[in-house]
Design an enzyme around this catalytic site. Structure first.
Site, PDB file in Angstrom:
ATOM      1  N   TRP A 125       1.100  -1.196   0.553  1.00 26.21           N
ATOM      2  CA  TRP A 125       0.521   0.181   0.072  1.00 26.21           C
ATOM      3  C   TRP A 125       0.738   0.569   0.117  1.00 26.21           C
ATOM      4  O   TRP A 125       1.750   1.421   1.167  1.00 26.21           O
ATOM      5  CB  TRP A 125      -0.873   0.036   1.091  1.00 26.21           C
ATOM      6  CG  TRP A 125      -1.738   1.737   1.929  1.00 26.21           C
ATOM      7  CD1 TRP A 125      -2.806   1.434   0.511  1.00 26.21           C
ATOM      8  CD2 TRP A 125      -2.265   2.089   2.539  1.00 26.21           C
ATOM      9  NE1 TRP A 125      -3.417   2.701   1.198  1.00 26.21           N
ATOM     10  CE2 TRP A 125      -3.520   3.037   2.107  1.00 26.21           C
ATOM     11  CE3 TRP A 125      -1.763   1.885   3.870  1.00 26.21           C
ATOM     12  CZ2 TRP A 125      -3.904   4.001   2.769  1.00 26.21           C
ATOM     13  CZ3 TRP A 125      -2.307   2.479   4.500  1.00 26.21           C
ATOM     14  CH2 TRP A 125      -2.980   3.260   4.005  1.00 26.21           C
ATOM     15  N   ASP A 205       0.279  -4.934   9.814  1.00 28.82           N
ATOM     16  CA  ASP A 205      -1.098  -3.675   9.590  1.00 28.82           C
ATOM     17  C   ASP A 205      -2.438  -4.800   9.091  1.00 28.82           C
ATOM     18  O   ASP A 205      -2.190  -5.481   8.547  1.00 28.82           O
ATOM     19  CB  ASP A 205      -0.920  -3.437   7.900  1.00 28.82           C
ATOM     20  CG  ASP A 205      -1.783  -2.475   7.566  1.00 28.82           C
ATOM     21  OD1 ASP A 205      -2.915  -1.532   8.357  1.00 28.82           O
ATOM     22  OD2 ASP A 205      -1.498  -1.409   6.622  1.00 28.82           O
ATOM     23  N   ALA A 207      -5.627  -4.366   8.246  1.00 22.14           N
ATOM     24  CA  ALA A 207      -6.639  -3.815   7.894  1.00 22.14           C
ATOM     25  C   ALA A 207      -8.368  -4.433   7.387  1.00 22.14           C
ATOM     26  O   ALA A 207      -9.295  -3.011   6.815  1.00 22.14           O
ATOM     27  CB  ALA A 207      -6.149  -2.394   6.739  1.00 22.14           C
ATOM     28  N   LYS A 240     -12.778  -1.351   7.362  1.00 26.76           N
ATOM     29  CA  LYS A 240     -13.684  -2.816   6.771  1.00 26.76           C
ATOM     30  C   LYS A 240     -14.761  -3.364   7.233  1.00 26.76           C
ATOM     31  O   LYS A 240     -15.614  -3.701   6.647  1.00 26.76           O
ATOM     32  CB  LYS A 240     -12.508  -3.222   5.613  1.00 26.76           C
ATOM     33  CG  LYS A 240     -11.914  -2.722   4.446  1.00 26.76           C
ATOM     34  CD  LYS A 240     -10.845  -1.417   4.276  1.00 26.76           C
ATOM     35  CE  LYS A 240     -10.865  -1.280   3.164  1.00 26.76           C
ATOM     36  NZ  LYS A 240     -10.034   0.267   2.689  1.00 26.76           N
TER      37      LYS A 240
END
Length: 392
Positions: A125, A205, A207, A240
């Site tokens: 990302w 991370d 996410a 999300k």
């Protein structure tokens, strides 16, 4: 003073959103922006979220500040969700979204060890490197993908052998962005062994928890690291998993060597909050806490999230099969094996432009496709368009 500022390079995803909004054609297909959409093309409010918000609205009597670290109930609920149990080795603060969590965790790294290098896989990302570099940290790349769309674990580990003690390794807990190619259990064990041997600190991370294989399965690698390493950093997002994109729900977490260190690190994280934005936002965090601490709401949320996960995977399988038919070839097995919202299509920039200009299909310039942006109605259209541009 301000006149000397140079305009930054445009963010490719924001630029894509602007081009899409300005496109007058009917039937535009947005596969670029990284938000979940249902079969009708909407980003829905989850049922458990709506129910939790109604409870909060009925009961809340103040909008006064909370502490610099955020609501302790939110921190405890998120630690349980991520690690499976509370721990006296944990320091955590609430942040504005997952990006805010990454920023605070990397700011903590810069404060503790300004010479630390941040190792980031290629691809990753873009904000991982942007945030690290913005804090003055050196960024080093390491290999990640193999030619078949999987993880080249041997090349990744070989590159990380060049890391120094105290360096940070950024890892995706699941649903790798942008490729959808995740580490296996054996891969996580190998990374943990390397970090222990080389004195490296993983930054995980989180996410997309729940979008890959399941809520617990998607953090199994993180929990393996937490069980065997003295220090682990985590940046978690509620965007999300709870559909709380605009509420900016995030958690910055540091697993420390012991309780005394955790106390000092918690104070340092709270001080970073104070210097950057003072008190973190609470509404989305309170929604998450309400859901996770209520058995009925939590069961409803888990069921809805499982439905989202199944839909995304069904889109993957359907797109892979439609591409096989449209191109009259194979080569799309990796697309079906990958997990989460994203995959990378091996398309040259001129073909990505052709999809946009000739077919009104919008992809990020690197070929990242948002699988969750597809619908049963658009999958054949997208597959046919991709086959057309592949034929030139």
């Amino acid at each position: 003073m301000l006149g000397a500022l140079a305009a930054p390079a445009p963010d490719p995803i924001i630029a894509l959103m602007q081009r899409l909004a300005a496109d007058p054609r009917d039937g535009r297909i947005d596969l670029g922006v990284g938000v979940y959409r249902d079969a009708a093309g909407r980003t829905p409010v989850m049922g458990a979220v709506a129910a939790a918000e109604a409870r909060i609205l009925a009961a809340q009597q103040t909008k006064g500040y909370l502490g610099l670290a955020g609501d302790p109930g939110f921190l405890a609920a998120m630690v349980d969700l991520l690690l499976g149990a509370s721990s006296d080795r944990v320091a955590a603060v609430a942040t504005p979204g997952g990006s805010g969590a990454l920023r605070q965790v990397l700011a903590l790294v810069a404060q503790a060890n300004p010479d630390a290098q941040v190792w980031i896989g290629v691809p990753s990302w873009p904000n991982h490197a942007a945030i690290a570099e913005g804090l003055g940290l050196a960024v080093r790349p390491h290999a990640y993908l193999d030619a078949g769309g999987g993880v080249d674990t041997a090349a990744m580990l070989a590159d990380l052998e060049g890391a120094r003690a105290g360096d940070v390794v950024v890892l995706h807990a699941s649903c790798h962005n942008p490729s959808g190619a995740d580490l296996t259990g054996d891969d996580w064990a190998a990374v943990a062994d390397l970090c222990a041997r080389r004195g490296l600190v993983p930054l995980v991370d989180v996410a997309y928890q729940g979008f890959g294989a399941g809520l617990e399965e998607d953090v199994a690698g993180l929990r393996h690291l937490a069980g065997g390493l003295p220090e682990v950093l985590v940046a978690a997002s509620g965007s999300k998993s709870f559909g709380l994109y605009r509420e900016r729900v995030g958690l910055a977490l540091a697993l420390c060597a012991g309780p005394a260190e955790a106390g000092r690190v918690g104070a340092a994280l709270a001080a970073l909050n104070r210097r950057n934005f003072a008190f973190p936002p609470d509404h989305g965090a309170r929604v998450v806490t309400t859901i996770l601490r209520d058995p009925v709401l939590c069961a409803d949320w888990r069921a809805e999230l499982a439905g989202i996960r199944r839909r995304v995977q069904a889109n993957r399988s359907a797109l892979a099969q439609a591409l096989r038919v449209a191109t009259q070839g194979a080569g799309f097995d990796a697309l079906e094996r990958q997990r989460g919202m994203f995959s990378l299509l091996d398309l040259a920039p001129d073909r990505i432009e052709a999809l946009r200009e000739r077919h009104a299909i919008y992809l990020v310039p690197d070929g990242r496709i948002n699988i969750a942006g597809l619908t049963p109605a658009t999958i054949p259209t997208v597959a046919t368009a991709i086959a057309t541009v592949l034929r030139g």
